[in-house]
Scaffold this motif. Structure first.
Motif, short mmCIF file in Angstrom:
data_model
loop_
_atom_site.label_atom_id
_atom_site.label_comp_id
_atom_site.label_asym_id
_atom_site.label_seq_id
_atom_site.Cartn_x
_atom_site.Cartn_y
_atom_site.Cartn_z
N ILE A 65 55.24 49.28 -1.77
CA ILE A 65 54.45 50.20 -0.94
C ILE A 65 55.05 50.27 0.47
O ILE A 65 55.23 51.36 1.02
N CYS A 66 55.36 49.11 1.04
CA CYS A 66 55.95 49.10 2.39
C CYS A 66 57.26 49.88 2.39
O CYS A 66 57.53 50.67 3.29
N ASP A 109 55.17 62.48 -0.10
CA ASP A 109 54.17 61.46 -0.46
C ASP A 109 54.36 60.93 -1.88
O ASP A 109 53.73 59.94 -2.26
N PHE A 110 55.21 61.59 -2.66
CA PHE A 110 55.32 61.21 -4.06
C PHE A 110 55.70 59.74 -4.26
O PHE A 110 55.04 59.02 -5.01
N PRO A 111 56.76 59.25 -3.57
CA PRO A 111 57.12 57.84 -3.75
C PRO A 111 55.99 56.89 -3.35
O PRO A 111 55.84 55.82 -3.94
N ARG A 124 50.25 57.26 6.32
CA ARG A 124 50.97 57.64 5.11
C ARG A 124 50.20 57.29 3.83
O ARG A 124 50.38 57.93 2.81
N ILE A 125 49.40 56.22 3.87
CA ILE A 125 48.77 55.79 2.61
C ILE A 125 47.29 56.12 2.51
O ILE A 125 46.72 56.09 1.43
N GLU A 126 46.66 56.45 3.64
CA GLU A 126 45.25 56.81 3.57
C GLU A 126 45.08 58.22 3.00
O GLU A 126 45.87 59.11 3.31
N GLU A 127 44.05 58.37 2.17
CA GLU A 127 43.73 59.66 1.56
C GLU A 127 44.90 60.25 0.79
O GLU A 127 45.04 61.46 0.68
N VAL A 128 45.73 59.39 0.28
CA VAL A 128 46.84 59.82 -0.56
C VAL A 128 46.56 59.36 -1.97
O VAL A 128 46.15 58.23 -2.19
N GLY A 129 46.79 60.24 -2.92
CA GLY A 129 46.67 59.86 -4.33
C GLY A 129 45.30 59.36 -4.72
O GLY A 129 45.15 58.28 -5.28
N ILE A 130 44.29 60.17 -4.44
CA ILE A 130 42.91 59.72 -4.68
C ILE A 130 42.50 59.84 -6.15
O ILE A 130 42.76 60.85 -6.80
N ILE A 131 41.85 58.80 -6.63
CA ILE A 131 41.23 58.83 -7.96
C ILE A 131 39.77 58.43 -7.79
O ILE A 131 39.47 57.39 -7.20
N GLY A 132 38.86 59.28 -8.28
CA GLY A 132 37.43 58.99 -8.15
C GLY A 132 36.96 58.01 -9.21
O GLY A 132 37.64 57.78 -10.21
N ILE A 166 52.62 57.52 -3.58
CA ILE A 166 51.61 57.52 -4.64
C ILE A 166 52.09 56.63 -5.79
O ILE A 166 51.36 55.79 -6.31
N LEU A 167 53.35 56.81 -6.15
CA LEU A 167 53.95 56.04 -7.23
C LEU A 167 53.88 54.54 -6.93
O LEU A 167 53.48 53.74 -7.77
N ALA A 168 54.26 54.18 -5.71
CA ALA A 168 54.32 52.75 -5.36
C ALA A 168 52.93 52.12 -5.37
O ALA A 168 52.76 50.98 -5.80
N THR A 169 51.90 52.86 -4.92
CA THR A 169 50.57 52.25 -4.86
C THR A 169 49.99 52.03 -6.25
O THR A 169 49.07 51.24 -6.41
N PHE A 170 50.52 52.72 -7.25
CA PHE A 170 50.07 52.48 -8.63
C PHE A 170 50.67 51.19 -9.20
O PHE A 170 50.10 50.59 -10.10
N GLY A 171 51.84 50.83 -8.72
CA GLY A 171 52.48 49.59 -9.17
C GLY A 171 52.63 49.48 -10.67
O GLY A 171 52.42 48.41 -11.24
#
Ligand code: SF4
Lengths: 254, 524
Positions: B280-281, B507-509, B361-369, B511-516
Motif C-alpha cells: 500500500i505504501c 488510483d488503480f494500483p 490517496r487512500i481515503e474514499e478510494v475503492g469503496i465496498i459497502g 485499490i489493488l494494493a489495499t485488497f492484498g
C-alpha cells in the motif's frame, strides 16, 4: 514530510555486506540438504523419505539434486540420522555452454521479471531484492517493466499453459545479448506441479536457461548470487549443478 | 438461532429435505432434490443470515453438489447437498439468489462441464477461450489429457466481453505481465479517458490444476501441494489440510501442537500483513514508508527462518500436529523480536496517519459497502473493513483459538484507508495471540501418529486473507479422491470489481494494493 526523512535517517544502514563481505544472520536462508561423502545411517531409508527423488545414492555417498528439493525437511526431521544441511545461500549454477553477460553490461543490468505460475513465494523473495536489507540497486541491478530494455529475463513458476505466450513474447522482445534465469524449484523442474496437462516442466521447456537458482523458494541472497554470476562478479556454485549429468536412470552414479 | 432449530424449520418448509449429521452435531447436511437447492440456499443466506462459503462438486458414481454455509457459533455449519445421475449435467443456478456462488458455478461449468440454468455469464473463466475450446472439462474422471491437448482448438479471435457501452469508451488492457514484480493477472479497464468506469480482472493465467494433481495421491504428497499452491500463506493452508485429514483419523492433536499452531498462524498473518502494508505504501509512492515497512517484512521472514528453519514456514504443519518441536527459550526470544517489529510498525502508523498526502490517496478510494460485502460473501480483512465480519477464529474456533483472548478489528467505511487500518490493528492482535501462546504453552509432545480412514473431511481456517475451506475425500487406500480448495483470494477477487468503479486511472494500483490479494491462491 521532514519527519519521514528523520525516520529514514534514524534507521541507519541495514544493508547486507554481501557480496563483498559475509552474511550469516540467522533466518536469511532455509538452507539446502547437502551431499554427504559418508552417511552412517541407512541410505535406503533416507532416500525413500524424499518425495521428489532429489536424493540419490552412489557407493555409500548420498548426492542431492538440489533443483528438485522442495524444502520439505523430511530428510532432516523425524529421522535418526538426518542429512547434513548447507546453511549458506550461494547456490546459483550456470548451465554448460552459458556465460556471464559481456563486461560492458556489468555495472548496470536490467531485469524483466515474469511470473509463469509461481506460488507467490519466489516472487516475493525476488521483490525483496529492492528491500533495504538487500538493495540490489547498489550493485547496479534494476527491475524494468519493459522487455525491450532488459538484459536478464528472470522467470519464476513452472510455466503454466496460459503463460506460455506471454513468456515467449517477453523473451523475443528483449535485445541480444540476453540471459535467462530460472528461479525456484518449479522453474527448474516443474516442481510438484509439472509436468501436467496445464503445467510445464520448467522454463527450459520453452526458453534456453542460462542460470538456475534452486530453492523452494530461494532466499533473496541466492537470487542475488545468480545475478552476480550473470554479471561475471561471482563464480557459480559447483555443488548444485544438475546431478543428472552424473546420475543414470536408476539413480546410480555413472 | 441454533442449528437444530434451523433444521426443524427447514423440514417444515421443505418436506422433502432430509437432515443428517455430517461430522459433528454442529455440522448438518441438508439433502434435497436439485430443484430445491436454490430455494433452500436462498433461505439460509437471505433469511437465516448464513455466510456462503463455497461449492464443492464431486463426480462419484453420481454427481454430488455441496453448497457450504457457515454461521456464528451455535449456528454451526450447513451443507446443502444434492445428487443427480452422471448423464444429468444441468442444475438450476443458485447464484441468482446467492450471488456469492457466482464464480463457484462458473468454475464448475468450466472444469466439470456442468450447466447452471439461469446463470447470467458462463464461458471463458478458468480455461481461457483463446487457448482452449469449450467443453474440455478437465476435472471429469473420463478426461484424457493426451487427446485434449492433441485436439486443441483455440479461438485466436476471442476478445473479452465489453460492459460499458457509451460513446467514446474504450478498453485499456493491462497484463498479464505488468510492472515490476507483480503476479500474472490481466485487467480490462473500461474507460472514457481520465476516468475508469469499470475494471474487471481476468484471472487463471497461473492455473496449475492443483485439485486435479491431488487426485489419486497420498496424504504425504498432497500436503506438499497444500503448502505450495499459495506459498505466502503456506502454513494456514497446510493447517487447513491437516485439520481435514485429522477429522478422518479421529486423532487427538496434542495441546502443545494446537497452541503452537496458533502461534505460527499468527506469525504468518503478521508477516503477510506487513507485506500488504508495504504494498500500500509503495502504491502511493511513499518511499521512506515503503522501505521502512519492507525492513519489517524482512525481519518477520527472518524471525520465521530463525525459528522454524523456513522463511515461509514450509514443512511445519502436518496431520497430527507439527513436524518438530521448539524450545521455550527461542519462542520467548521470538516474542521479543515480534514485539520490536510491531512497535516499529506503530511508529510508522503514527507518521502515516499524519501524512495528508498519503491519506488523500487512500481515503474514499475503492469503496465496498457492507451489503455488497455480504452479497459477495467476502472474507478476511477486506470484508471486515466494510463492517462485515466472519472471522473463523471467532465464529468457529479451531486449534487453540477458543482459549485466546483477542479482538477482531473492524471498520465501516469500506475504503482503502479502512482496509489499511484493519491490517494495522490485526498485526497487534496477532502479537497478542502469540504472546498468550508462549505464556501458556503446555508441555508435552507436538505430534500424534494416526491413520486416516476413508470418508470426507472439511476444515476451515482463517488465513491472513480470510477464510479457506479444504474438502478432502479419502478412498479406502488412503488416497485422495477429491481435494477441493476454497480460498479467500478466489472469494475476494470476485468482489474486486465493486471497488473498481468510477475511479481515476492513477488510483488503480492503490485499490489493488489495499485488497492484498494473491493470484496464486486464487488460480490454484
Ligand atoms: S528437503 Fe529436499 S532433499 Fe530433503 S526430502 Fe525434502 S525435497 Fe527431498
Amino acid at each position: 514530510m521532514s519527519r519521514w526523512v528523520i525516520k529514514g535517517l534514524q534507521t541507519g544502514v541495514v544493508t547486507t555486506r554481501y557480496p563483498s563481505g559475509e552474511e550469516t544472520t540467522p533466518g536469511i536462508s532455509p538452507g539446502l540438504p547437502q551431499a554427504m561423502p559418508s552417511y552412517d545411517g541407512d541410505t535406503r531409508t533416507l532416500i525413500a523419505r524424499c518425495p521428489t527423488g532429489a536424493l540419490h545414492r552412489a557407493d555409500g555417498r548420498v548426492v542431492v539434486e538440489s533443483r528438485r528439493c522442495l524444502h520439505c525437511y523430511r530428510c532432516s526431521r523425524g529421522i535418526a540420522k538426518p542429512i547434513s544441511w548447507d546453511s549458506g545461500f550461494e547456490w546459483a549454477s550456470i548451465r554448460e555452454g552459458s556465460a556471464a553477460l559481456p563486461a560492458t553490461f556489468r555495472r548496470s543490468i536490467y531485469i524483466r521479471v515474469v511470473d509463469a505460475g509461481d506460488c507467490g513465494a519466489c516472487l516475493n523473495e525476488t521483490r525483496l531484492l529492492n528491500n533495504p536489507f538487500y538493495n540490489m540497486h547498489r550493485l547496479g541491478f534494476f527491475i524494468t517493466p519493459t522487455p525491450r530494455k532488459a538484459d536478464i529475463l528472470l522467470v519464476v513458476g513452472p510455466v503454466t499453459d496460459h503463460m506460455k505466450t506471454a513468456l515467449s513474447k517477453a523473451y523475443d522482445a528483449m535485445p541480444t545479448p540476453k540471459r535467462v534465469m530460472a528461479v525456484g524449484t518449479c522453474a527448474l523442474s516443474g516442481g510438484i506441479f509439472g509436468p501436467g496437462f496445464v503445467t510445464g516442466a520448467g522454463v527450459s521447456d520453452l526458453l534456453p536457461v542460462d542460470v538456475e537458482i534452486p530453492g523452494c523458494p530461494p532466499p533473496p541472497l541466492t537470487i542475488l548470487h545468480g545475478l552476480l554470476v550473470l554479471a561475471g562478479r561471482k563464480s557459480a556454485s559447483q555443488s548444485t549443478k544438475p546431478v543428472s549429468a552424473h546420475v543414470n536412470e536408476e539413480g546410480g552414479i555413472r | 438461532m441454533k442449528i437444530q432449530e434451523i433444521a426443524n424449520q427447514a423440514k417444515v418448509f421443505w418436506t422433502d429435505v432430509e437432515v443428517a449429521v455430517a461430522d459433528s452435531s454442529l455440522t448438518l447436511e441438508f439433502r434435497c432434490k436439485p430443484k430445491e437447492v436454490a430455494g433452500l440456499c436462498d433461505w439460509l443466506f437471505n433469511q437465516q443470515n448464513y455466510h456462503f462459503s463455497g461449492l464443492v462438486v464431486e463426480e462419484n458414481a453420481i454427481w454430488e453438489l455441496h453448497y457450504l454455509f457457515v454461521g456464528q457459533g451455535e449456528m454451526g455449519r450447513i451443507r446443502v447437498s444434492t445428487v443427480a445421475p452422471l448423464q444429468e449435467c444441468r442444475f438450476p443456478s443458485v447464484s441468482v439468489a446467492v450471488h456469492a456462488a457466482d464464480w463457484h458455478e462458473r468454475e464448475a461449468e468450466d472444469l466439470f462441464g456442468l450447466v447452471f440454468e439461469g446463470h447470467p455469464s458462463m464461458g471463458d473463466f478458468i480455461l481461457h477461450d483463446d487457448v482452449w475450446q469449450e467443453g474440455v472439462a478437465p476435472m471429469r474422471s473420463r478426461f484424457d489429457p493426451v487427446s485434449a491437448l492433441a485436439n486443441r482448438k483455440p479461438r485466436h479471435d476471442w476478445r473479452p466481453k465489453r460492459v460499458v457501452d457509451v460513446p467514446g469508451a474504450f478498453v485499456m488492457p493491462i497484463g498479464p505481465v505488468f510492472s515490476g514484480t507483480e503476479e500474472s493477472v490481466h485487467f480490462q479497464l473500461e474507460t472514457i479517458g481520465e476516468e475508469v468506469l469499470r475494471a474487471f480482472p481476468r484471472l487463471f493465467f497461473k492455473y496449475r490444476s492443483v485439485e486435479k494433481i491431488a487426485e489419486g495421491r497420498s496424504i504425504d504428497d498432497v500436503i506438499l501441494l497444500a503448502e505450495r499452491f499459495s506459498g505466502t500463506t503456506a502454513f494456514s493452508h497446510a493447517l487447513a489440510f491437516s485439520m481435514a485429514i485429522e477429522q478422518l483419523s479421529e486423532v487427538d492433536v496434542p495441546e502443545r501442537a494446537q497452541v503452537l499452531r496458533c502461534f505460527f498462524a499468527e506469525l504468518e498473518r503478521l508477516r503477510n500483513h506487513l507485506g500488504t502494508i508495504d504494498g500500500i505504501c509503495s502504491s502511493t509512492g511513499l518511499a521512506v514508508a515503503t522501505s521502512q515497512t519492507a525492513i519489517l517484512e524482512e525481519e518477520a521472514l527472518r524471525l520465521a527462518g530463525f525459528l522454524a528453519g523456513h522463511r515461509y514456514l514450509f514443512g511445519l504443519a502436518v496431520p497430527g500436529g507439527l513436524s518438530r518441536d521448539f524450545d521455550n527459550q527461542s519462542l520467548r526470544e521470538s516474542i521479543t523480536r515480534a514485539k520490536g517489529i510491531v512497535r516499529s510498525l506503530d511508529e510508522i502508523e503514527k507518521l502515516l496517519i499524519d501524512t495528508s498526502s498519503f491519506l488523500d490517496r487512500i481515503e474514499e478510494v475503492g469503496i465496498i459497502g457492507k451489503q455488497q460485502a455480504r452479497d459477495y460473501g467476502l472474507v478476511g480483512p477486506v470484508a471486515r473493513a466494510s463492517g462485515y465480519c466472519n472471522d473463523l477464529r471467532e465464529i468457529q474456533p479451531y486449534a487453540a483459538y477458543d482459549a485466546c483472548t483477542f479482538d477482531i478489528p473492524r471498520e465501516s467505511e469500506g475504503d482503502g484507508y479502512a482496509r489499511l487500518r484493519v491490517l494495522l490493528s490485526e498485526t497487534k492482535q496477532s502479537l497478542r495471540i502469540m504472546e498468550q501462546a508462549v505464556a501458556h504453552l503446555p508441555d508435552g509432545p507436538v505430534f500424534t501418529k494416526s491413520k486416516a480412514t476413508a470418508g470426507v473431511g472439511l476444515a476451515g481456517v482463517e488465513t491472513p486473507r480470510g477464510a479457506t475451506w479444504h474438502w478432502v475425500r479419502l478412498d479406502e487406500e488412503g488416497r485422495l479422491k477429491r481435494y477441493r480448495l476454497i480460498t479467500p483470494s478466489f472469494t475476494n477477487w470476485h468482489g474486486f470489481h465493486l471497488a473498481a468503479e468510477n475511479f481515476a486511472f492513477q488510483d488503480f494500483p492503490i485499490i489493488l494494493a489495499t485488497f492484498g490479494l494473491s493470484v496464486a491462491e486464487n488460480d490454484r
